[in-house]
Design a protein around this motif. Structure first.
Motif, PDB file in Angstrom:
ATOM      1  N   TRP A  64       0.819  -1.215   0.000  1.00 18.14           N
ATOM      2  CA  TRP A  64       0.000   0.000   0.000  1.00 18.14           C
ATOM      3  C   TRP A  64       0.855   1.267   0.000  1.00 18.14           C
ATOM      4  N   MET A  65       2.104   1.158   0.391  1.00 22.57           N
ATOM      5  CA  MET A  65       2.984   2.330   0.434  1.00 22.57           C
ATOM      6  C   MET A  65       3.814   2.487  -0.846  1.00 22.57           C
ATOM      7  N   TRP A  66       3.709   1.556  -1.777  1.00 24.57           N
ATOM      8  CA  TRP A  66       4.525   1.610  -3.000  1.00 24.57           C
ATOM      9  C   TRP A  66       4.271   2.879  -3.803  1.00 24.57           C
ATOM     10  N   TRP A  67       3.074   3.368  -3.812  1.00 22.46           N
ATOM     11  CA  TRP A  67       2.732   4.510  -4.660  1.00 22.46           C
ATOM     12  C   TRP A  67       2.738   5.832  -3.894  1.00 22.46           C
ATOM     13  N   LEU A  68       3.076   5.781  -2.618  1.00 22.50           N
ATOM     14  CA  LEU A  68       3.172   7.004  -1.824  1.00 22.50           C
ATOM     15  C   LEU A  68       4.643   7.291  -1.528  1.00 22.50           C
ATOM     16  N   PRO A  69       5.158   8.421  -1.975  1.00 27.79           N
ATOM     17  CA  PRO A  69       6.584   8.718  -1.769  1.00 27.79           C
ATOM     18  C   PRO A  69       6.884   9.194  -0.350  1.00 27.79           C
ATOM     19  N   MET A  70       6.707   8.294   0.610  1.00 26.82           N
ATOM     20  CA  MET A  70       6.996   8.626   2.008  1.00 26.82           C
ATOM     21  C   MET A  70       8.081   7.687   2.513  1.00 26.82           C
ATOM     22  N   HIS A  71       8.952   8.186   3.348  1.00 28.26           N
ATOM     23  CA  HIS A  71      10.057   7.372   3.874  1.00 28.26           C
ATOM     24  C   HIS A  71       9.681   6.865   5.264  1.00 28.26           C
ATOM     25  N   THR A  72       9.002   5.733   5.284  1.00 31.81           N
ATOM     26  CA  THR A  72       8.623   5.092   6.540  1.00 31.81           C
ATOM     27  C   THR A  72       9.325   3.745   6.622  1.00 31.81           C
ATOM     28  N   SER A  75       8.123   1.317   4.013  1.00 30.11           N
ATOM     29  CA  SER A  75       8.264   1.663   2.599  1.00 30.11           C
ATOM     30  C   SER A  75       9.723   1.736   2.154  1.00 30.11           C
TER      31      SER A  75
END
Length: 103
Positions: A64-72, A75
């Motif tokens: 679910w985080m693949w398309w959100l450019p967030m550094h968590t 991800s």
């Protein structure tokens, strides 16, 4: 003017679609752009560890985080950036000496 804008938008869409398809193929096969240019036809990457794991290696384990450019933490790419998992049947250690042939 409107026709020009539509044609320009169509040109950009076709170009970016092909660009995305090419890079999705690279991630799926676990090749870099340079490795892809230098490889022989039909050769698989020694880093190809399966479609799902290849994508996780690049984009992280949380789909679910693949398309959100967030550094968590979920991800982040798998690996440390220097050492990567390899497919165990395709590994050839170039530094290892082969045993001498017995005739």
């Amino acid at each position: 003017v409107v026709l020009f804008e539509v044609m320009l938008a169509l040109l950009m869409t076709v170009t970016l679609t092909n660009f995305i398809k090419f890079h999705m193929k690279l991630v799926s096969d676990n090749f870099t752009t340079i490795e892809n240019l230098e490889r022989e036809e039909g050769v698989k990457s020694k880093y190809d560890i399966g479609l799902r794991r290849n994508w996780e290696q690049v984009f992280g384990t949380n789909v679910w985080m693949w398309w959100l450019p967030m550094h968590t933490p979920s991800s982040r790419p798998v690996g440390d950036g220097s050492r990567w998992r390899v497919h165990y049947t395709r590994v050839v250690d170039e530094d290892e000496e082969l045993p001498p042939d017995d005739y």
